[in-house]
Structures are given as structure tokens and as C-alpha cells.
Design a protein around this motif. Structure first.
Motif, PDB file in Angstrom:
ATOM      1  N   ASP A 170       0.827  -1.203   0.000  1.00  0.00           N
ATOM      2  CA  ASP A 170       0.000   0.000   0.000  1.00  0.00           C
ATOM      3  C   ASP A 170       0.867   1.260   0.000  1.00  0.00           C
ATOM      4  N   ALA A 171       1.970   1.227   0.746  1.00  0.00           N
ATOM      5  CA  ALA A 171       2.860   2.391   0.829  1.00  0.00           C
ATOM      6  C   ALA A 171       3.482   2.705  -0.537  1.00  0.00           C
ATOM      7  N   ASP A 172       3.866   1.671  -1.292  1.00  0.00           N
ATOM      8  CA  ASP A 172       4.458   1.896  -2.614  1.00  0.00           C
ATOM      9  C   ASP A 172       3.426   2.470  -3.586  1.00  0.00           C
ATOM     10  N   VAL A 173       2.218   1.958  -3.526  1.00  0.00           N
ATOM     11  CA  VAL A 173       1.151   2.468  -4.392  1.00  0.00           C
ATOM     12  C   VAL A 173       0.809   3.908  -3.993  1.00  0.00           C
ATOM     13  N   ALA A 174       0.760   4.183  -2.699  1.00  0.00           N
ATOM     14  CA  ALA A 174       0.477   5.547  -2.236  1.00  0.00           C
ATOM     15  C   ALA A 174       1.531   6.522  -2.754  1.00  0.00           C
ATOM     16  N   ALA A 175       2.802   6.112  -2.706  1.00  0.00           N
ATOM     17  CA  ALA A 175       3.877   6.984  -3.203  1.00  0.00           C
ATOM     18  C   ALA A 175       3.717   7.242  -4.699  1.00  0.00           C
ATOM     19  N   ALA A 176       3.409   6.197  -5.476  1.00  0.00           N
ATOM     20  CA  ALA A 176       3.239   6.353  -6.924  1.00  0.00           C
ATOM     21  C   ALA A 176       2.032   7.227  -7.244  1.00  0.00           C
ATOM     22  N   VAL A 177       0.933   7.007  -6.553  1.00  0.00           N
ATOM     23  CA  VAL A 177      -0.281   7.798  -6.768  1.00  0.00           C
ATOM     24  C   VAL A 177      -0.022   9.247  -6.364  1.00  0.00           C
ATOM     25  N   GLY A 178       0.713   9.445  -5.289  1.00  0.00           N
ATOM     26  CA  GLY A 178       1.070  10.796  -4.852  1.00  0.00           C
ATOM     27  C   GLY A 178       1.892  11.539  -5.898  1.00  0.00           C
TER      28      GLY A 178
END
Length: 121
Positions: free
Chosen positions: A39-47
Motif C-alpha cells: 500500500d505504501a508503494d502504491v500511495a507513493a506512486a499515486v502521490g
């Protein structure tokens, strides 16, 4: 209701929660034998796509169906972009060609999980 996850209608008319659709994306888009994206990696990419910080908690809430508030449309659109699907899959807008994305994702997972041995000629 606050505990009711946001949902949209899929081609069959059945109400499919956004959390189910988000989890389908996580399940479909990783290599066989590899873990889903964190989730943290996806959050960073989406951010990065949005040009603003996105907390991993926001992604986790989308996956569990318990967001503190309705998810922002731009967040859903950026998440769709990250997983290379039309944003209408998560936002509930009309899809131009009415593709059953959920069915396609389930097919992709089945093919991936069978592996190359299933296709020997």
C-alpha cells in the motif's frame, strides 16, 4: 452510512464495492510468485501522479472499504492510472465500450496463476 463502503454498478447491475475493485487491481497486477504491491508503494506512486502526498493509510482504507470519508475522485483516477485501467472502473462513470473490467481482471489472474506449463503444445 459511514460504515457502508462506496460502491458502483458493474455491467451485470450488481453493486460492487470500490474496495473489491481496488483489491482486484492489486491481485491482478503483480507477477506470478511475487507479492502484491505494498500500500505504501502504491500511495507513493499515486502521490507522484497527483503532485501531492498520499498516505498509505488512504490506500489501505480504500482496500478495506472503510474510508473516513468518500474517496476523492482524483485519488481514484490516479489509482486507476497506476494500474493502467480506465478511471471509470473505480469512479462509476460510464465506460465508452462497456468493457467488463472486473471479468477481465479475473481472467488475467487465472491465466497468470496457471503458468506457462498449462500452455504446452
Amino acid at each position: 452510512m459511514k460504515d457502508t463502503p462506496p460502491a458502483i454498478r458493474e455491467g451485470s447491475g450488481a453493486c460492487v464495492p470500490v474496495s473489491t475493485k481496488v483489491n482486484q487491481l492489486f491481485a491482478a497486477f503483480h507477477l506470478r510468485g511475487c507479492d502484491e504491491e505494498a500500500d505504501a508503494d502504491v500511495a507513493a506512486a499515486v502521490g507522484r501522479t497527483l503532485g501531492r502526498p498520499v498516505l498509505d493509510r488512504e490506500i489501505t482504507e480504500l482496500r478495506t472499504g472503510r474510508p473516513e470519508q468518500s474517496p476523492a475522485p482524483d485519488l481514484l483516477a490516479a489509482l486507476s492510472e497506476h494500474f493502467c485501467v480506465r478511471d471509470t472502473h473505480l469512479t462509476g462513470g460510464e465506460d465508452v465500450d462497456n468493457r467488463p473490467v472486473g471479468q477481465t481482471l479475473r481472467l488475467m489472474v487465472s491465466i497468470r496463476d496457471l503458468g506457462p506449463a498449462a500452455y504446452r503444445l
